[in-house]
Every structure is written in structure tokens, then in C-alpha cells.
Write a protein that holds these residues in place. Structure first.
Motif, mmCIF file in Angstrom:
data_model
loop_
_atom_site.group_PDB
_atom_site.id
_atom_site.type_symbol
_atom_site.label_atom_id
_atom_site.label_comp_id
_atom_site.label_asym_id
_atom_site.label_seq_id
_atom_site.Cartn_x
_atom_site.Cartn_y
_atom_site.Cartn_z
ATOM 1 N N ASN A 1 -10.033 26.050 114.038
ATOM 2 C CA ASN A 1 -10.289 26.066 112.602
ATOM 3 C C ASN A 1 -9.470 27.139 111.910
ATOM 4 O OD1 ASN A 1 -11.809 28.135 113.795
ATOM 5 N ND2 ASN A 1 -13.358 28.072 112.187
ATOM 6 N N GLN A 2 -9.227 28.277 112.581
ATOM 7 C CA GLN A 2 -8.416 29.322 111.981
ATOM 8 C C GLN A 2 -6.953 28.905 111.932
ATOM 9 O OE1 GLN A 2 -9.088 33.142 113.758
ATOM 10 N NE2 GLN A 2 -11.310 33.038 113.498
ATOM 11 N N LEU A 3 -6.490 28.224 112.979
ATOM 12 C CA LEU A 3 -5.123 27.731 112.959
ATOM 13 C C LEU A 3 -4.921 26.758 111.817
ATOM 14 C CD1 LEU A 3 -4.396 27.133 116.759
ATOM 15 C CD2 LEU A 3 -3.200 28.729 115.260
ATOM 16 N N THR A 4 -5.910 25.873 111.626
ATOM 17 C CA THR A 4 -5.827 24.914 110.532
ATOM 18 C C THR A 4 -5.737 25.623 109.199
ATOM 19 O OG1 THR A 4 -7.117 23.299 111.773
ATOM 20 C CG2 THR A 4 -7.008 22.990 109.396
ATOM 21 N N GLU A 5 -6.579 26.631 109.024
ATOM 22 C CA GLU A 5 -6.600 27.351 107.757
ATOM 23 C C GLU A 5 -5.276 28.063 107.524
ATOM 24 O OE1 GLU A 5 -8.962 31.147 105.845
ATOM 25 O OE2 GLU A 5 -10.052 29.757 107.134
ATOM 26 N N ASN A 6 -4.747 28.725 108.568
ATOM 27 C CA ASN A 6 -3.500 29.459 108.402
ATOM 28 C C ASN A 6 -2.338 28.523 108.102
ATOM 29 O OD1 ASN A 6 -4.757 31.895 108.887
ATOM 30 N ND2 ASN A 6 -4.345 31.870 111.083
ATOM 31 N N GLN A 7 -2.269 27.416 108.815
ATOM 32 C CA GLN A 7 -1.197 26.465 108.589
ATOM 33 C C GLN A 7 -1.318 25.809 107.220
ATOM 34 O OE1 GLN A 7 -1.735 23.871 111.896
ATOM 35 N NE2 GLN A 7 -0.849 25.270 113.379
ATOM 36 N N ALA A 8 -2.551 25.583 106.780
ATOM 37 C CA ALA A 8 -2.772 24.844 105.535
ATOM 38 C C ALA A 8 -2.305 25.622 104.324
ATOM 39 C CB ALA A 8 -4.247 24.497 105.394
ATOM 40 N N THR A 9 -2.470 26.913 104.335
ATOM 41 C CA THR A 9 -2.253 27.642 103.097
ATOM 42 C C THR A 9 -1.122 28.654 103.161
ATOM 43 O OG1 THR A 9 -3.825 29.337 103.730
ATOM 44 C CG2 THR A 9 -4.691 27.446 102.537
ATOM 45 N N ASN A 10 -0.944 29.283 104.296
ATOM 46 C CA ASN A 10 0.000 30.378 104.410
ATOM 47 C C ASN A 10 -0.311 31.396 103.317
ATOM 48 O OD1 ASN A 10 2.248 32.143 104.284
ATOM 49 N ND2 ASN A 10 3.520 30.602 105.263
ATOM 50 N N ASP A 11 -1.160 32.350 103.652
ATOM 51 C CA ASP A 11 -1.694 33.297 102.670
ATOM 52 C C ASP A 11 -0.615 33.937 101.802
ATOM 53 O OD1 ASP A 11 -4.237 32.799 103.507
ATOM 54 O OD2 ASP A 11 -4.361 34.511 104.856
ATOM 55 N N GLU A 12 0.526 34.222 102.403
ATOM 56 C CA GLU A 12 1.590 34.862 101.633
ATOM 57 C C GLU A 12 2.061 33.959 100.490
ATOM 58 O OE1 GLU A 12 6.133 36.612 102.285
ATOM 59 O OE2 GLU A 12 4.826 36.243 104.015
ATOM 60 N N GLU B 1 12.003 29.327 94.515
ATOM 61 C CA GLU B 1 11.705 28.120 95.266
ATOM 62 C C GLU B 1 10.200 27.862 95.297
ATOM 63 O OE1 GLU B 1 13.951 25.991 96.505
ATOM 64 O OE2 GLU B 1 15.435 27.277 95.519
ATOM 65 N N VAL B 2 9.833 26.597 95.334
ATOM 66 C CA VAL B 2 8.421 26.244 95.457
ATOM 67 C C VAL B 2 7.971 26.537 96.882
ATOM 68 C CG1 VAL B 2 8.616 24.457 93.701
ATOM 69 C CG2 VAL B 2 8.899 23.852 96.110
ATOM 70 N N PRO B 3 6.670 26.739 97.117
ATOM 71 C CA PRO B 3 6.191 27.008 98.483
ATOM 72 C C PRO B 3 6.598 25.898 99.448
ATOM 73 C CG PRO B 3 4.465 27.449 96.882
ATOM 74 C CD PRO B 3 5.575 26.779 96.124
ATOM 75 N N SER B 4 7.036 26.283 100.626
ATOM 76 C CA SER B 4 7.512 25.295 101.595
ATOM 77 C C SER B 4 6.408 24.377 102.087
ATOM 78 C CB SER B 4 8.158 26.010 102.785
ATOM 79 O OG SER B 4 7.221 26.867 103.414
ATOM 80 N N ASN B 5 5.143 24.829 102.005
ATOM 81 C CA ASN B 5 4.042 23.974 102.459
ATOM 82 C C ASN B 5 3.473 23.115 101.334
ATOM 83 O OD1 ASN B 5 2.701 25.914 100.972
ATOM 84 N ND2 ASN B 5 1.120 26.297 102.505
ATOM 85 N N SER B 6 4.066 23.218 100.133
ATOM 86 C CA SER B 6 3.600 22.404 99.006
ATOM 87 C C SER B 6 4.180 21.003 99.088
ATOM 88 C CB SER B 6 4.000 23.052 97.679
ATOM 89 O OG SER B 6 5.404 22.968 97.488
ATOM 90 N N PHE B 7 3.485 20.064 98.492
ATOM 91 C CA PHE B 7 3.953 18.678 98.469
ATOM 92 C C PHE B 7 5.319 18.601 97.790
ATOM 93 C CE2 PHE B 7 3.784 14.162 97.123
ATOM 94 C CZ PHE B 7 3.505 13.595 98.359
ATOM 95 N N ALA B 8 5.496 19.410 96.727
ATOM 96 C CA ALA B 8 6.777 19.439 96.010
ATOM 97 C C ALA B 8 7.898 19.994 96.881
ATOM 98 C CB ALA B 8 6.645 20.277 94.741
ATOM 99 N N GLY B 9 7.521 20.827 97.876
ATOM 100 C CA GLY B 9 8.518 21.416 98.766
ATOM 101 C C GLY B 9 8.643 20.695 100.080
ATOM 102 N N GLY B 10 8.053 19.506 100.173
ATOM 103 C CA GLY B 10 8.122 18.721 101.400
ATOM 104 C C GLY B 10 6.966 18.974 102.357
ATOM 105 N N GLY B 11 5.970 19.763 101.916
ATOM 106 C CA GLY B 11 4.823 20.057 102.763
ATOM 107 C C GLY B 11 3.670 19.096 102.547
#
Length: 236
Positions: A22-33, A83-93
Motif C-alpha cells: 500500500n505504501q508503494l502504491t501511494e508513493n508511485q501514485a503521487t510522488n510527493d515532490e 514541465e507538467v508532472p511526469s506522473n500526470s495524465f497530461a505528462g503521459g502518466g
């Protein structure tokens, strides 16, 4: 060579122990930075525009947790973001960035676009059935204006659940009285309340999830505590 391989393998095992699924999911999902960077950009935009928000305009009937998507183009034009966040839908995430509580205390959250896509598929099948039968494939009533899916009527091969972005468990897809597919987040809320020792909560429990996670519970019915039980209610 064998000693090096053992050290690498041990390192992998330790990483798995230190970071549960669950922590891996959370970290991958948002990338706090990245999440913090977008929050800072939104705050800066508000300060330089006398309180305006960098959001795309949506219809008034848009569900509340996807009603205020962040307009990255506006932030780029203002020179606030590059640049938009790399994990965003707009950034291909796989995640859409949104604001919740826009009027009182705008907070940046993300929405799992994979759930959006899965619900779109279910809604397509629901609409096909409704066009042929003049009503949605309602099953058992499980809340105020919320129903299970009658699987014999819809006859989907699979896809009646989504994977929770919070816990990784499978969550049921349900139908609102308007015939639209929604996600039943009650198992996640029960688990969160147990882990945090929460016995009572005033208001919509979807906001409890949003308080504890960077992910917004989009496409879900409202949830309220009544006599120690979580009750689903038609919201939007």
C-alpha cells in the motif's frame, strides 16, 4: 561474484519489507515532490491573481472530486511551472491533478485515471443495456439511491471491480439512481478508521480519505456514519 549477488538479493528483500504494497502504491501514485510542487504553483497563482484558481471550467453537474482539474497550460503561460508532472495524465502518466475544497482551502490531489477508464467501459455497457431496456441494470438496493449491478442483466465478462488506489484491495462498482457507475469505497474507509482509531466522523467520509491520502475518491457515492455503520448516499 556469488557474494555480490547475495548482497543485491538481500537488498531487494529488505526494500520489500520496508515498503509494504500500500505504501508503494501511494508513493508511485503521487510522488510527493511533484505533488508539493504543484501545490506551491497553485498557491503562487492565487497570490498573483487575487485569489483566482488555475482550473479548467467544468459543467456544474460534474462530480465534486473531478470538478476542478488543474489547468497546467495556465500555470505554464504565467511562468509559474515549466514541465507538467511526469506522473500526470497530461505528462503521459496515470493520474489527473485536481483541487478539492477550492473555495475554503484549495488542496492539490490526484485522481487515478485507470479507474476513470474502467468506469467509462462499464458506463458504456450500462448505456447499451438502458437503450435496449429503458432502464439501467439495477440490482439490490445497497444505499440511498445506490444499487449493486445485476450481473445477469449486464453480462460483462469481468470488470465489476476496481483496484483500490489506497489499499490495493478490490472494490465493487455500483450504480447510482441515475444509471451511472460509481466505486464503493466503504472497505477502504472501514480499514482507515480501524487503523487510525476513528470511531466517529461528522460529514461525508470521502473527505476522510482525502485527509489521509493524496488521492481523491473520485466517482464515489457520498458516505456517512449512521449508528456505527457507513451508509452510501446519492451525491452528484
Amino acid at each position: 561474484m556469488m557474494r555480490i549477488l547475495l548482497l543485491v538479493f538481500s537488498s531487494i528483500l529488505l526494500t520489500g519489507c520496508l515498503y509494504p504494497n500500500n505504501q508503494l502504491t501511494e508513493n508511485q501514485a503521487t510522488n510527493d515532490e511533484q505533488l508539493n510542487r504543484v501545490q506551491e504553483a497553485v498557491d503562487e497563482y492565487r497570490e498573483t491573481t487575487n485569489g483566482l484558481l488555475p482550473i479548467e471550467t467544468k459543467d456544474q453537474n460534474t462530480p465534486i472530486f473531478i470538478k476542478y482539474p488543474i489547468d497546467f497550460q495556465v500555470l505554464r503561460e504565467k511562468g509559474i511551472m515549466g514541465e507538467v508532472p511526469s506522473n500526470s495524465f497530461a505528462g503521459g502518466g496515470k493520474y489527473s491533478y485536481v483541487l478539492i475544497n477550492p473555495e475554503e482551502d484549495p488542496k492539490v490531489k490526484v485522481v487515478d485515471a485507470r479507474i476513470t477508464q474502467q468506469l467509462r467501459t462499464v458506463n458504456y455497457q450500462i448505456n447499451l443495456y438502458r437503450n435496449e431496456n429503458d432502464f439501467a441494470p439495477f440490482g439490490e438496493r445497497i444505499g440511498n439511491g445506490i444499487f449493486s449491478i445485476d450481473r445477469e442483466k449486464l453480462r460483462l465478462k469481468d470488470g465489476y471491480t476496481v483496484t483500490s488506489p489506497y489499499t490495493g484491495q478490490e472494490l465493487d462498482i455500483v450504480i447510482g439512481k441515475g444509471g451511472d457507475a460509481k466505486v464503493d469505497f466503504r472497505p477502504d474507509v472501514y480499514q482507515l478508521m480501524e487503523e487510525e482509531g476513528i470511531e466517529e466522523y461528522e460529514g461525508d467520509l470521502r473527505y476522510l480519505l482525502a485527509e489521509h491520502y493524496p488521492i481523491a475518491p473520485a466517482y464515489s457515492p457520498a458516505m456517512f456514519m449512521e449508528n456505527g455503520e457507513i451508509i452510501l448516499k446519492q451525491s452528484e
